[in-house]
Scaffold this motif. Structure first.
Motif, PDB file in Angstrom:
ATOM      1  N   THR A  62      18.559   7.784 -14.533  1.00 36.24           N
ATOM      2  CA  THR A  62      19.231   6.484 -14.533  1.00 36.24           C
ATOM      3  C   THR A  62      19.207   5.872 -15.924  1.00 36.24           C
ATOM      4  OG1 THR A  62      18.722   6.052 -12.201  1.00 36.24           O
ATOM      5  CG2 THR A  62      19.187   4.142 -13.596  1.00 36.24           C
ATOM      6  N   VAL A  63      18.065   5.953 -16.590  1.00 37.95           N
ATOM      7  CA  VAL A  63      17.969   5.450 -17.958  1.00 37.95           C
ATOM      8  C   VAL A  63      18.908   6.244 -18.869  1.00 37.95           C
ATOM      9  CG1 VAL A  63      16.446   5.089 -19.932  1.00 37.95           C
ATOM     10  CG2 VAL A  63      15.606   4.654 -17.616  1.00 37.95           C
ATOM     11  N   GLY A  64      18.961   7.570 -18.674  1.00 40.04           N
ATOM     12  CA  GLY A  64      19.861   8.392 -19.480  1.00 40.04           C
ATOM     13  C   GLY A  64      21.321   8.029 -19.280  1.00 40.04           C
ATOM     14  N   VAL A  65      21.702   7.781 -18.025  1.00 39.15           N
ATOM     15  CA  VAL A  65      23.089   7.381 -17.747  1.00 39.15           C
ATOM     16  C   VAL A  65      23.391   6.037 -18.401  1.00 39.15           C
ATOM     17  CG1 VAL A  65      24.646   6.619 -15.914  1.00 39.15           C
ATOM     18  CG2 VAL A  65      23.323   8.712 -15.624  1.00 39.15           C
ATOM     19  N   ALA A  66      22.455   5.083 -18.312  1.00 39.74           N
ATOM     20  CA  ALA A  66      22.673   3.772 -18.936  1.00 39.74           C
ATOM     21  C   ALA A  66      22.881   3.917 -20.439  1.00 39.74           C
ATOM     22  CB  ALA A  66      21.489   2.856 -18.645  1.00 39.74           C
ATOM     23  N   LEU A  67      22.111   4.800 -21.086  1.00 42.39           N
ATOM     24  CA  LEU A  67      22.302   5.033 -22.513  1.00 42.39           C
ATOM     25  C   LEU A  67      23.677   5.638 -22.796  1.00 42.39           C
ATOM     26  CD1 LEU A  67      18.895   6.329 -23.947  1.00 42.39           C
ATOM     27  CD2 LEU A  67      20.247   4.382 -24.763  1.00 42.39           C
ATOM     28  N   ALA A  68      24.119   6.555 -21.923  1.00 42.35           N
ATOM     29  CA  ALA A  68      25.446   7.150 -22.090  1.00 42.35           C
ATOM     30  C   ALA A  68      26.530   6.091 -21.957  1.00 42.35           C
ATOM     31  CB  ALA A  68      25.647   8.260 -21.062  1.00 42.35           C
ATOM     32  N   VAL A  69      26.352   5.158 -21.047  1.00 45.08           N
ATOM     33  CA  VAL A  69      27.298   4.051 -20.905  1.00 45.08           C
ATOM     34  C   VAL A  69      27.344   3.235 -22.194  1.00 45.08           C
ATOM     35  CG1 VAL A  69      27.775   1.897 -19.674  1.00 45.08           C
ATOM     36  CG2 VAL A  69      27.066   3.927 -18.402  1.00 45.08           C
ATOM     37  N   ALA A  78      32.686   5.003 -18.952  1.00 49.33           N
ATOM     38  CA  ALA A  78      31.490   4.191 -18.698  1.00 49.33           C
ATOM     39  C   ALA A  78      31.434   3.745 -17.238  1.00 49.33           C
ATOM     40  CB  ALA A  78      31.479   2.978 -19.631  1.00 49.33           C
ATOM     41  N   TRP A  79      32.578   3.350 -16.701  1.00 45.81           N
ATOM     42  CA  TRP A  79      32.633   2.902 -15.305  1.00 45.81           C
ATOM     43  C   TRP A  79      32.284   4.036 -14.343  1.00 45.81           C
ATOM     44  CZ3 TRP A  79      37.226   3.578 -11.853  1.00 45.81           C
ATOM     45  CH2 TRP A  79      37.080   2.911 -10.641  1.00 45.81           C
ATOM     46  N   SER A  80      32.813   5.232 -14.604  1.00 43.52           N
ATOM     47  CA  SER A  80      32.531   6.355 -13.713  1.00 43.52           C
ATOM     48  C   SER A  80      31.045   6.683 -13.702  1.00 43.52           C
ATOM     49  CB  SER A  80      33.347   7.570 -14.141  1.00 43.52           C
ATOM     50  OG  SER A  80      32.955   8.024 -15.427  1.00 43.52           O
ATOM     51  N   LEU A  81      30.371   6.591 -14.866  1.00 44.23           N
ATOM     52  CA  LEU A  81      28.935   6.829 -14.908  1.00 44.23           C
ATOM     53  C   LEU A  81      28.169   5.752 -14.137  1.00 44.23           C
ATOM     54  CD1 LEU A  81      28.612   7.848 -18.674  1.00 44.23           C
ATOM     55  CD2 LEU A  81      28.511   9.368 -16.691  1.00 44.23           C
ATOM     56  N   LEU A 120      20.214   0.264 -22.698  1.00 39.84           N
ATOM     57  CA  LEU A 120      18.893   0.872 -22.539  1.00 39.84           C
ATOM     58  C   LEU A 120      17.994  -0.044 -21.723  1.00 39.84           C
ATOM     59  CD1 LEU A 120      16.683   2.945 -23.141  1.00 39.84           C
ATOM     60  CD2 LEU A 120      16.284   1.771 -25.332  1.00 39.84           C
ATOM     61  N   LEU A 121      18.014  -1.328 -22.046  1.00 35.75           N
ATOM     62  CA  LEU A 121      17.226  -2.292 -21.283  1.00 35.75           C
ATOM     63  C   LEU A 121      17.692  -2.343 -19.831  1.00 35.75           C
ATOM     64  CD1 LEU A 121      15.077  -4.490 -21.149  1.00 35.75           C
ATOM     65  CD2 LEU A 121      16.789  -6.129 -21.978  1.00 35.75           C
ATOM     66  N   ALA A 122      19.011  -2.299 -19.617  1.00 34.52           N
ATOM     67  CA  ALA A 122      19.539  -2.300 -18.247  1.00 34.52           C
ATOM     68  C   ALA A 122      19.035  -1.095 -17.462  1.00 34.52           C
ATOM     69  CB  ALA A 122      21.065  -2.311 -18.276  1.00 34.52           C
ATOM     70  N   GLY A 123      19.020   0.080 -18.098  1.00 31.49           N
ATOM     71  CA  GLY A 123      18.527   1.266 -17.423  1.00 31.49           C
ATOM     72  C   GLY A 123      17.047   1.180 -17.102  1.00 31.49           C
ATOM     73  N   LEU A 124      16.256   0.649 -18.030  1.00 32.18           N
ATOM     74  CA  LEU A 124      14.823   0.518 -17.795  1.00 32.18           C
ATOM     75  C   LEU A 124      14.523  -0.467 -16.661  1.00 32.18           C
ATOM     76  CD1 LEU A 124      13.579   0.451 -21.508  1.00 32.18           C
ATOM     77  CD2 LEU A 124      13.300   2.315 -19.851  1.00 32.18           C
ATOM     78  N   ILE A 125      15.357  -1.474 -16.518  1.00 36.75           N
ATOM     79  CA  ILE A 125      15.185  -2.435 -15.418  1.00 36.75           C
ATOM     80  C   ILE A 125      15.656  -1.831 -14.102  1.00 36.75           C
ATOM     81  CG2 ILE A 125      15.935  -4.662 -14.496  1.00 36.75           C
ATOM     82  CD1 ILE A 125      16.143  -5.647 -17.396  1.00 36.75           C
ATOM     83  N   ALA A 126      16.789  -1.129 -14.144  1.00 40.21           N
ATOM     84  CA  ALA A 126      17.378  -0.614 -12.906  1.00 40.21           C
ATOM     85  C   ALA A 126      16.557   0.509 -12.289  1.00 40.21           C
ATOM     86  CB  ALA A 126      18.802  -0.128 -13.181  1.00 40.21           C
ATOM     87  N   ALA A 127      15.948   1.353 -13.110  1.00 33.43           N
ATOM     88  CA  ALA A 127      15.259   2.542 -12.602  1.00 33.43           C
ATOM     89  C   ALA A 127      14.187   2.211 -11.567  1.00 33.43           C
ATOM     90  CB  ALA A 127      14.686   3.348 -13.764  1.00 33.43           C
TER      91      ALA A 127
END
Length: 450
Positions: free
Chosen positions: A288-295, A346-349, A85-92
């Protein structure tokens, strides 16, 4: 005399009309370019060393030191959820706001439009903050972007503004110097340049010379700093391997369908990555945040299904690949299947939404399938590992020669006996992947919209 003899300095024209190598080497400008590339190799290696050392240090802090600090002997099963989740919030915001979007979209491979120096901040911040949090991608693409950007930036600082052709050459040399540090030396990086360039003759020689100089100089500096400082860089290495066995007919009989299976699985994951890329073109930040959570959910599922450390399915897979190669007997078939399913999803996402390199996770997935197949009668563990690494790398790069060389270097002294099987696996995987139906996203830039 019916015809004049050629002068000693004359050169026959090359078949493609390009200047001959001897002619180009006599040009002072090209020799100055070679000297510049040699110096750049040292500077880029230093930057790459501290880059990967810092990334590896943050990764160890997130997945080892921090869980111990809060009372766990390893990362608990739920650990990937807040981390991703933190990774997605940073990446977005990096992807949607910063120049260059944090780097190339990994589903498009290592190639793509050249990233200039203005994209460096986004690439560096994205790699140092999101990859250590568990994003299932490797450091190779950010390293290549870092090397290319630093090479062009150095040329500008020295008031050596390169023209279009020289700029491309400097960018390629910088990328090669950076990628050689994480791949263990200049050989694999040079072969990547040779196979990926798409042309031969004198043009290839002129491209290869600067790349060899920068990567060789960089490798020397990088290795020296590693011994001097004692810092860990997490390079793609296999310190331990299963007992080496000479491949026999059974290894080849099982190796061909196993390589084809790996090609189908890796190509399928890449196809899902392309669908993810299409889905995240609109409302990129939120998705992007949603995908990170799915990962994070995929990594958590792996830990719950197997009772093992979720770190094994997270990150680039370098550490897990070394563990798998050194102690394959500690993995059950069910654990290997769960690793391929959960990490593969996870990798494909990540391929379609986040930023990083696509190669390292593909080698782990291929190795896991190969070792799982080694339970079949007639297929050895070392041959299964070798064909898996080669097939996985070949499908995601589309470069069978480079993937074969990478596998040979990883296996070290055990590679000699496995070479015929490695080459066979690379060819079978390449042909299988090319024969599968492919759908292009039509977007090679990874352009994002908030």
């Amino acid at each position: 005399m019916t015809s004049a003899e050629p002068s000693p300095g004359a050169e026959d024209p090359t078949p493609d009309g390009a200047p001959a190598a001897r002619e180009v080497l006599h040009r002072p400008g090209y020799r100055r370019l070679l000297l510049l590339c040699l110096l750049l190799g040292v500077l880029i290696a230093l930057a790459s060393f501290f880059f990967v050392s810092l990334q590896h240090g943050v990764q160890r802090g997130v997945w080892e030191a921090l869980p111990e600090a809060v009372g766990y002997d390893r990362a608990p099963w739920w650990w990937p959820m807040p981390a991703l989740l933190l990774a997605g919030l940073i990446a977005a915001p990096i992807i949607t706001r910063l120049p260059g979007g944090g780097g190339h979209l990994p589903v498009n491979g290592l190639g793509g439009p050249s990233l200039g120096p203005e994209a460096l901040p986004g690439v560096v911040v994205s790699a140092l903050t999101t990859l250590p949090l568990g994003v299932v991608l490797g450091p190779e693409a950010p390293l290549m972007a870092l090397g290319s950007g630093l090479a062009l930036l150095a040329a500008r600082a020295m008031r050596q503004a390169p023209d279009s052709q020289a700029g491309k050459l400097l960018g390629a040399a910088g990328s090669t110097a950076a990628i050689s540090t994480i791949l263990g030396g200049p050989v694999t990086a040079a072969v990547l340049v040779v196979e990926g360039a798409g042309f031969g003759g004198s043009r290839l020689v002129m491209l290869l010379l600067p790349c060899l100089l920068t990567s060789a100089a960089g490798a020397v500096v990088f290795t020296g700093f590693g011994h001097w400082t004692g810092l860990s860089i997490g390079a793609l290495t296999l310190p331990e391997l299963p007992p080496n066995v000479l491949p026999d007919a059974g290894d080849f009989l099982w190796g061909v369908p196993a390589s084809a299976l790996i090609a189908v699985l890796v190509a399928g994951a890449r196809s899902l990555g392309r669908r993810t890329a299409r889905a995240t073109r609109e409302h990129t930040a939120v998705r992007t945040v949603g995908v990170a959570l799915a990962v994070g959910g995929c990594l958590t599922a792996y830990a719950l299904l197997t009772g093992r450390n979720p770190e094994e399915a997270a990150l680039s897979g370098q550490k897990t690949l070394a563990q798998l190669a050194g102690h394959p007997g500690t993995w059950s078939i069910a654990a290997l299947v769960a690793l391929v399913a959960c990490k593969g999803l996870a990798w494909s996402l990540c391929l379609g939404a986040l930023r990083g390199g696509p190669i390292f996770p593909a080698t782990l997935l291929g190795a896991a399938v190969g070792i799982a197949c080694s339970g079949l009668p007639g297929l050895g563990t070392t041959p299964g590992l070798a064909l898996g690494i080669a097939a996985g790398a070949t499908v995601i790069t589309g470069l069978p020669l480079s993937s074969s060389v990478l596998t040979v270097l990883l296996l070290g002294s055990d590679a000699h006996e496995q070479m015929p099987l490695i080459v066979t696996a690379s060819v079978v995987a390449f042909v299988t992947a090319q024969l599968l139906p492919q759908r292009d996203t039509g977007d090679r830039t990874g352009a994002a919209r908030p």
